[in-house]
Design a protein around this motif. Structure first.
Motif, PDB file in Angstrom:
ATOM      1  N   THR A  31       0.944  -1.239   0.146  1.00 47.07           N
ATOM      2  CA  THR A  31      -0.029  -0.004  -0.134  1.00 47.07           C
ATOM      3  C   THR A  31       0.936   1.136   0.116  1.00 47.07           C
ATOM      4  OG1 THR A  31      -1.603   1.236   1.305  1.00 47.07           O
ATOM      5  CG2 THR A  31      -0.268  -0.111   2.557  1.00 47.07           C
ATOM      6  N   ARG A  32       0.312   2.379  -0.484  1.00 45.71           N
ATOM      7  CA  ARG A  32       1.179   3.538  -0.828  1.00 45.71           C
ATOM      8  C   ARG A  32       1.407   4.253   0.547  1.00 45.71           C
ATOM      9  NH1 ARG A  32      -1.258   7.642  -4.786  1.00 45.71           N
ATOM     10  NH2 ARG A  32      -3.314   6.866  -4.001  1.00 45.71           N
ATOM     11  N   SER A  33       0.490   3.913   1.721  1.00 46.64           N
ATOM     12  CA  SER A  33       0.945   4.523   2.940  1.00 46.64           C
ATOM     13  C   SER A  33       0.529   3.688   4.021  1.00 46.64           C
ATOM     14  CB  SER A  33       0.212   5.962   2.902  1.00 46.64           C
ATOM     15  OG  SER A  33       0.484   6.403   4.516  1.00 46.64           O
ATOM     16  N   LEU A  34       1.064   3.230   5.009  1.00 48.70           N
ATOM     17  CA  LEU A  34       0.797   2.380   5.933  1.00 48.70           C
ATOM     18  C   LEU A  34      -0.093   3.150   7.142  1.00 48.70           C
ATOM     19  CD1 LEU A  34       3.896   0.350   6.763  1.00 48.70           C
ATOM     20  CD2 LEU A  34       1.959  -0.373   5.563  1.00 48.70           C
ATOM     21  N   GLN A  35      -0.319   4.287   7.011  1.00 48.39           N
ATOM     22  CA  GLN A  35      -1.336   5.496   7.819  1.00 48.39           C
ATOM     23  C   GLN A  35      -2.588   5.207   7.778  1.00 48.39           C
ATOM     24  OE1 GLN A  35       0.309   9.203   7.846  1.00 48.39           O
ATOM     25  NE2 GLN A  35       2.375   8.777   8.513  1.00 48.39           N
ATOM     26  N   SER A  36      -3.191   4.836   8.789  1.00 43.72           N
ATOM     27  CA  SER A  36      -4.912   4.680   8.560  1.00 43.72           C
ATOM     28  C   SER A  36      -5.259   3.494   7.630  1.00 43.72           C
ATOM     29  CB  SER A  36      -5.518   6.072   8.167  1.00 43.72           C
ATOM     30  OG  SER A  36      -5.060   7.197   8.804  1.00 43.72           O
ATOM     31  N   GLU A  37      -4.537   2.407   7.549  1.00 43.83           N
ATOM     32  CA  GLU A  37      -4.952   1.168   6.694  1.00 43.83           C
ATOM     33  C   GLU A  37      -5.725   0.314   7.729  1.00 43.83           C
ATOM     34  OE1 GLU A  37      -5.250   1.196   3.745  1.00 43.83           O
ATOM     35  OE2 GLU A  37      -3.913   2.559   3.064  1.00 43.83           O
ATOM     36  N   ARG A  38      -6.803   0.734   8.096  1.00 39.79           N
ATOM     37  CA  ARG A  38      -7.374  -0.065   9.260  1.00 39.79           C
ATOM     38  C   ARG A  38      -8.002  -1.440   9.030  1.00 39.79           C
ATOM     39  NH1 ARG A  38      -9.411   2.014  13.701  1.00 39.79           N
ATOM     40  NH2 ARG A  38     -11.182   0.782  14.875  1.00 39.79           N
ATOM     41  N   LYS A  39      -8.637  -1.482   7.523  1.00 39.03           N
ATOM     42  CA  LYS A  39      -8.779  -2.822   7.007  1.00 39.03           C
ATOM     43  C   LYS A  39      -7.823  -3.763   6.863  1.00 39.03           C
ATOM     44  CE  LYS A  39     -11.475  -2.583   3.259  1.00 39.03           C
ATOM     45  NZ  LYS A  39     -12.477  -2.150   2.105  1.00 39.03           N
ATOM     46  N   LEU A  40      -6.637  -3.392   6.615  1.00 34.74           N
ATOM     47  CA  LEU A  40      -5.583  -4.360   6.650  1.00 34.74           C
ATOM     48  C   LEU A  40      -5.440  -4.768   7.717  1.00 34.74           C
ATOM     49  CD1 LEU A  40      -3.036  -3.308   3.521  1.00 34.74           C
ATOM     50  CD2 LEU A  40      -4.646  -5.173   3.811  1.00 34.74           C
ATOM     51  N   LEU A  41      -5.397  -3.638   8.746  1.00 32.55           N
ATOM     52  CA  LEU A  41      -4.953  -4.177  10.128  1.00 32.55           C
ATOM     53  C   LEU A  41      -5.986  -5.064  10.797  1.00 32.55           C
ATOM     54  CD1 LEU A  41      -3.284  -3.547  12.725  1.00 32.55           C
ATOM     55  CD2 LEU A  41      -4.769  -1.647  13.324  1.00 32.55           C
ATOM     56  N   GLU A  42      -7.265  -4.631  10.731  1.00 31.12           N
ATOM     57  CA  GLU A  42      -8.231  -5.731  10.900  1.00 31.12           C
ATOM     58  C   GLU A  42      -8.157  -6.997  10.506  1.00 31.12           C
ATOM     59  OE1 GLU A  42     -11.814  -3.714   9.880  1.00 31.12           O
ATOM     60  OE2 GLU A  42     -11.816  -2.334  11.815  1.00 31.12           O
ATOM     61  N   LEU A  43      -7.806  -7.119   9.130  1.00 32.66           N
ATOM     62  CA  LEU A  43      -7.504  -8.494   8.515  1.00 32.66           C
ATOM     63  C   LEU A  43      -6.362  -9.274   8.959  1.00 32.66           C
ATOM     64  CD1 LEU A  43      -8.910 -10.085   6.112  1.00 32.66           C
ATOM     65  CD2 LEU A  43      -7.085  -9.000   4.474  1.00 32.66           C
ATOM     66  N   SER A  44      -5.257  -8.428   9.299  1.00 27.62           N
ATOM     67  CA  SER A  44      -3.981  -9.018   9.858  1.00 27.62           C
ATOM     68  C   SER A  44      -4.482  -9.570  11.360  1.00 27.62           C
ATOM     69  CB  SER A  44      -2.941  -8.064  10.081  1.00 27.62           C
ATOM     70  OG  SER A  44      -3.300  -7.001  10.870  1.00 27.62           O
ATOM     71  N   GLU A  45      -5.491  -8.792  12.100  1.00 31.64           N
ATOM     72  CA  GLU A  45      -5.515  -9.415  13.498  1.00 31.64           C
ATOM     73  C   GLU A  45      -6.525 -10.743  13.326  1.00 31.64           C
ATOM     74  OE1 GLU A  45      -7.644  -6.099  15.011  1.00 31.64           O
ATOM     75  OE2 GLU A  45      -5.593  -4.988  15.686  1.00 31.64           O
ATOM     76  N   LEU A  46      -7.493 -10.911  12.055  1.00 34.77           N
ATOM     77  CA  LEU A  46      -8.410 -12.137  11.933  1.00 34.77           C
ATOM     78  C   LEU A  46      -7.395 -13.144  11.556  1.00 34.77           C
ATOM     79  CD1 LEU A  46     -11.444 -10.673  10.229  1.00 34.77           C
ATOM     80  CD2 LEU A  46     -11.569 -11.607  12.564  1.00 34.77           C
ATOM     81  N   TYR A  47      -6.381 -12.895  10.833  1.00 34.18           N
ATOM     82  CA  TYR A  47      -5.500 -13.921  10.229  1.00 34.18           C
ATOM     83  C   TYR A  47      -3.961 -13.618  10.708  1.00 34.18           C
ATOM     84  CZ  TYR A  47      -9.531 -15.080   7.627  1.00 34.18           C
ATOM     85  OH  TYR A  47     -10.824 -15.284   7.090  1.00 34.18           O
ATOM     86  N   PRO A  48      -3.583 -13.926  12.048  1.00 33.99           N
ATOM     87  CA  PRO A  48      -2.296 -13.830  12.426  1.00 33.99           C
ATOM     88  C   PRO A  48      -1.270 -14.362  11.736  1.00 33.99           C
ATOM     89  CG  PRO A  48      -3.800 -14.466  14.398  1.00 33.99           C
ATOM     90  CD  PRO A  48      -4.562 -14.800  12.905  1.00 33.99           C
ATOM     91  N   GLY A  49      -0.357 -13.433  11.307  1.00 29.85           N
ATOM     92  CA  GLY A  49       0.943 -14.140  10.486  1.00 29.85           C
ATOM     93  C   GLY A  49       0.625 -14.222   9.100  1.00 29.85           C
ATOM     94  N   GLN A  50      -0.482 -13.949   8.732  1.00 29.29           N
ATOM     95  CA  GLN A  50      -0.969 -14.369   7.231  1.00 29.29           C
ATOM     96  C   GLN A  50      -0.764 -12.782   6.332  1.00 29.29           C
ATOM     97  OE1 GLN A  50      -4.226 -17.289   8.023  1.00 29.29           O
ATOM     98  NE2 GLN A  50      -3.773 -17.209   5.816  1.00 29.29           N
ATOM     99  N   VAL A  51      -0.941 -11.821   7.137  1.00 30.79           N
ATOM    100  CA  VAL A  51      -1.150 -10.657   6.555  1.00 30.79           C
ATOM    101  C   VAL A  51       0.112  -9.403   6.880  1.00 30.79           C
ATOM    102  CG1 VAL A  51      -2.290  -8.352   5.714  1.00 30.79           C
ATOM    103  CG2 VAL A  51      -3.711 -10.535   6.238  1.00 30.79           C
ATOM    104  N   VAL A  52       0.940  -9.351   5.815  1.00 37.14           N
ATOM    105  CA  VAL A  52       2.033  -8.240   6.081  1.00 37.14           C
ATOM    106  C   VAL A  52       2.002  -7.039   5.374  1.00 37.14           C
ATOM    107  CG1 VAL A  52       4.485  -8.149   6.272  1.00 37.14           C
ATOM    108  CG2 VAL A  52       3.651 -10.256   6.782  1.00 37.14           C
ATOM    109  N   ALA A  53       1.382  -6.026   6.033  1.00 39.85           N
ATOM    110  CA  ALA A  53       1.170  -4.690   5.359  1.00 39.85           C
ATOM    111  C   ALA A  53       2.658  -4.054   5.148  1.00 39.85           C
ATOM    112  CB  ALA A  53       0.295  -3.982   6.061  1.00 39.85           C
TER     113      ALA A  53
END
Length: 234
Positions: A31-53
């Protein structure tokens, strides 16, 4: 699989990311900016270790190179790259009124970006005979020469070039067990597609993942296809 997806924070890119992790894959989500990427953060919490933003502006070769070096340092191989990041500028603008800056910007994101991503990540994709690895370039029916419609000049021409790049990759990678496709994702309800679009980004993202996972019967010489794996007119 370890899958790198660009433009992963919204629209089709986000749905591809979500579909991939739901299927058990690991996604390096650019993603162009890691700031305010709430959806990706929520996804990483649902799938620990599977999403690296990761911060990844595809117009910045230094960022792409830095990501490749990071993955190499962590001894991570890349099984698939989905070049999804894209832009649609000067929609409906006639050639007489077309700002050339919009053309340049479009090519920077829609073509040069994917080329740089492949340049730096391809060395991290091991060769093999099973064909499970792939580079999927998100293209568009607008890039078809056969069906050229005389509009959306920056977007359409950049996607035609993307199709050519995909064909060149397919030839270059022949025999290495790495597939390369240009994929029309359909007209879907996203920020780019708009609310009038008939397609569902969730369903189409899953179809594209089926292409990646070898669940579609695709002839060896096909390089430009729709999200279902069906050949598109060149």
């Amino acid at each position: 699989m370890n899958i790198v997806i660009t433009g992963a924070n919204r629209g089709l890119g986000y749905e591809l990311t979500r579909a991939a992790v739901q299927r058990g894959h690991k996604v390096i989500a650019g993603t162009r900016s890691l700031q305010s990427e709430r959806k990706l953060l929520e996804l990483s919490e649902l799938y620990p270790g599977q999403v690296v933003a990761v911060e990844l502006d595809v117009t910045q070769e230094e960022q792409i190179s830095r990501l490749a070096q990071k993955l190499q340092n962590e001894q991570l191989t890349v099984d698939a790259v989905i070049n999804n990041a894209g832009i649609l500028l000067a929609r409906g603008v006639t050639i007489e009124e077309l700002p050339l800056d919009d053309v340049v910007r479009t090519f920077e994101i829609n073509l040069f970006g994917p080329m740089m991503v492949v340049k730096h990540l391809l060395p991290l994709m091991p060769s093999g005979s099973e064909g499970a690895r792939a580079i999927l370039n998100i293209s568009s029916e607008a890039g078809s020469l056969t069906n050229a419609y005389g509009g959306d000049y920056p977007y359409a021409i950049s996607k035609t070039a993307m199709n050519m790049f995909s064909k060149q990759l397919q030839k270059y990678l022949k025999g290495r067990g790495i597939r390369a496709y240009a994929i029309h994702p359909g007209w879907i309800k996203t920020d780019m597609g708009g609310e009038k679009a008939p397609g569902d980004p969730v369903a189409n993202a899953n179809d594209i993942l089926d292409v990646l996972e070898l669940k579609k019967d695709i002839a060896p010489d096909v390089f430009f296809m729709n999200f279902r794996g069906e050949p598109m007119p060149i």
